[in-house]
Enzyme design. Sequence first.
Site, PDB file in Angstrom:
ATOM      1  N   ASN A  44     -39.401 -20.803   6.242  1.00  0.00           N
ATOM      2  CA  ASN A  44     -39.441 -21.108   4.807  1.00  0.00           C
ATOM      3  C   ASN A  44     -40.739 -21.877   4.581  1.00  0.00           C
ATOM      4  O   ASN A  44     -40.883 -23.008   5.039  1.00  0.00           O
ATOM      5  CB  ASN A  44     -38.229 -21.951   4.453  1.00  0.00           C
ATOM      6  CG  ASN A  44     -37.787 -21.874   3.009  1.00  0.00           C
ATOM      7  OD1 ASN A  44     -36.868 -22.572   2.627  1.00  0.00           O
ATOM      8  ND2 ASN A  44     -38.400 -21.030   2.194  1.00  0.00           N
TER       9      ASN A  44
ATOM     10  N   ASN B 266     -40.371 -23.045  -7.200  1.00  0.00           N
ATOM     11  CA  ASN B 266     -40.301 -21.755  -6.525  1.00  0.00           C
ATOM     12  C   ASN B 266     -41.503 -20.885  -6.887  1.00  0.00           C
ATOM     13  O   ASN B 266     -42.262 -21.185  -7.814  1.00  0.00           O
ATOM     14  CB  ASN B 266     -39.005 -21.039  -6.911  1.00  0.00           C
ATOM     15  CG  ASN B 266     -37.775 -21.793  -6.451  1.00  0.00           C
ATOM     16  OD1 ASN B 266     -37.688 -22.190  -5.304  1.00  0.00           O
ATOM     17  ND2 ASN B 266     -36.828 -21.988  -7.364  1.00  0.00           N
TER      18      ASN B 266
ATOM     19  N   CYS C 149     -34.310 -28.960  -2.031  1.00  0.00           N
ATOM     20  CA  CYS C 149     -34.686 -27.967  -1.028  1.00  0.00           C
ATOM     21  C   CYS C 149     -34.610 -28.624   0.348  1.00  0.00           C
ATOM     22  O   CYS C 149     -35.397 -29.520   0.657  1.00  0.00           O
ATOM     23  CB  CYS C 149     -36.091 -27.436  -1.293  1.00  0.00           C
ATOM     24  SG  CYS C 149     -36.647 -26.249  -0.053  1.00  0.00           S
ATOM     25  N   GLY C 150     -33.646 -28.192   1.159  1.00  0.00           N
ATOM     26  CA  GLY C 150     -33.445 -28.801   2.464  1.00  0.00           C
ATOM     27  C   GLY C 150     -34.596 -28.579   3.419  1.00  0.00           C
ATOM     28  O   GLY C 150     -34.982 -29.479   4.177  1.00  0.00           O
TER      29      GLY C 150
ATOM     30  N   HIS D  79     -24.873 -22.337  -4.782  1.00  0.00           N
ATOM     31  CA  HIS D  79     -24.849 -21.343  -3.705  1.00  0.00           C
ATOM     32  C   HIS D  79     -23.599 -20.488  -3.817  1.00  0.00           C
ATOM     33  O   HIS D  79     -22.502 -20.999  -4.067  1.00  0.00           O
ATOM     34  CB  HIS D  79     -24.882 -22.019  -2.339  1.00  0.00           C
ATOM     35  CG  HIS D  79     -26.172 -22.715  -2.059  1.00  0.00           C
ATOM     36  ND1 HIS D  79     -27.247 -22.091  -1.454  1.00  0.00           N
ATOM     37  CD2 HIS D  79     -26.577 -23.970  -2.342  1.00  0.00           C
ATOM     38  CE1 HIS D  79     -28.247 -22.946  -1.371  1.00  0.00           C
ATOM     39  NE2 HIS D  79     -27.870 -24.094  -1.898  1.00  0.00           N
TER      40      HIS D  79
ATOM     41  N   GLU E 180     -32.857 -16.372  -2.082  1.00  0.00           N
ATOM     42  CA  GLU E 180     -33.055 -17.648  -2.762  1.00  0.00           C
ATOM     43  C   GLU E 180     -33.344 -17.452  -4.238  1.00  0.00           C
ATOM     44  O   GLU E 180     -34.149 -16.592  -4.621  1.00  0.00           O
ATOM     45  CB  GLU E 180     -34.208 -18.434  -2.117  1.00  0.00           C
ATOM     46  CG  GLU E 180     -33.819 -19.135  -0.833  1.00  0.00           C
ATOM     47  CD  GLU E 180     -34.767 -20.269  -0.500  1.00  0.00           C
ATOM     48  OE1 GLU E 180     -34.956 -21.169  -1.359  1.00  0.00           O
ATOM     49  OE2 GLU E 180     -35.315 -20.265   0.611  1.00  0.00           O
TER      50      GLU E 180
END
Length: 281
Positions: free
Chosen positions: A11, A64, A73-74, A164, A212
């Site tokens: 990512n 994004n 955002c992890g 999610h 995503e």
Amino acid sequence: MHFFKYSSIGNDFILINNIEEKIPENKFSDLAKRLCRRRFNIGADGILILEKSQKADFKMRIFNSDGSEAEMCGNGIRAIAKHVYDSRLTKSTEIRVETLADIKILKLFLKDNLVESIEVDMGTPKLLRNEIPMTGVNKKVIGEEFRVDDEIYKITCVSMGNPHCIIYDDDVNSIDIKIGKKIETHQLFPNKTNVEFVQVLNNNELLVKVWERGAGETLACGTGACATVVSSVLNNYVKKDQLITVHLPGGDLKIKWADDDHVYMTGPSEKAFEGDVDLKG
């Protein structure tokens, strides 16, 4: 403008130190759309804006590739953590980062005085429809039938500060990932949603493919991995307070939904390169 390119298990992000660059806030969205275009510009899944915070050590904003702003955002927050320590913006191995979701607490694990991995306290998951958010009667969504075109899926929905939608399949590699776009933009999700397709390998390993919100198919999603583990506990595939390995196309994350109801994510982030880009061109 100076930038840093980071990858968190595939990512990838363009990190901008806006403490120094001082780019106006109204430019962030267009900047993301411009800089993230692969083969035409730097290319990335999104841009990370590092700023000062009035209530934490640092502040992170994430945009994004389509210009939309995400709450959290992890994978991005691990890149922020590695950057601020390795760049000597902090000497602490425990930092607090403000996000649109809330303040996240991160523990940094070092090797040769550089960050090797990061544990993020992702907070408590939200499970009610109005918390995700979703339309309909305000209750948990666990294994609920959901129709897209002529297909019926069983979905479980979780918010980790962002929405999610999790779908289980015996073979995730057989799924046409592009169906994620129709789920992302379905009217059931007023703020759109991320989509995770999950194959349960055993009681402590999950295989996940990600669509995503605002970016499309990506190699990894940190909040998505966390939401997947929460969903898998709710569906009795794995146990709570157990360390689960989530296999994503870009690499692995270790996730635990602990007995204190917090979700903990551990994984790496790497700086690929840094450079300068002409914003006038």
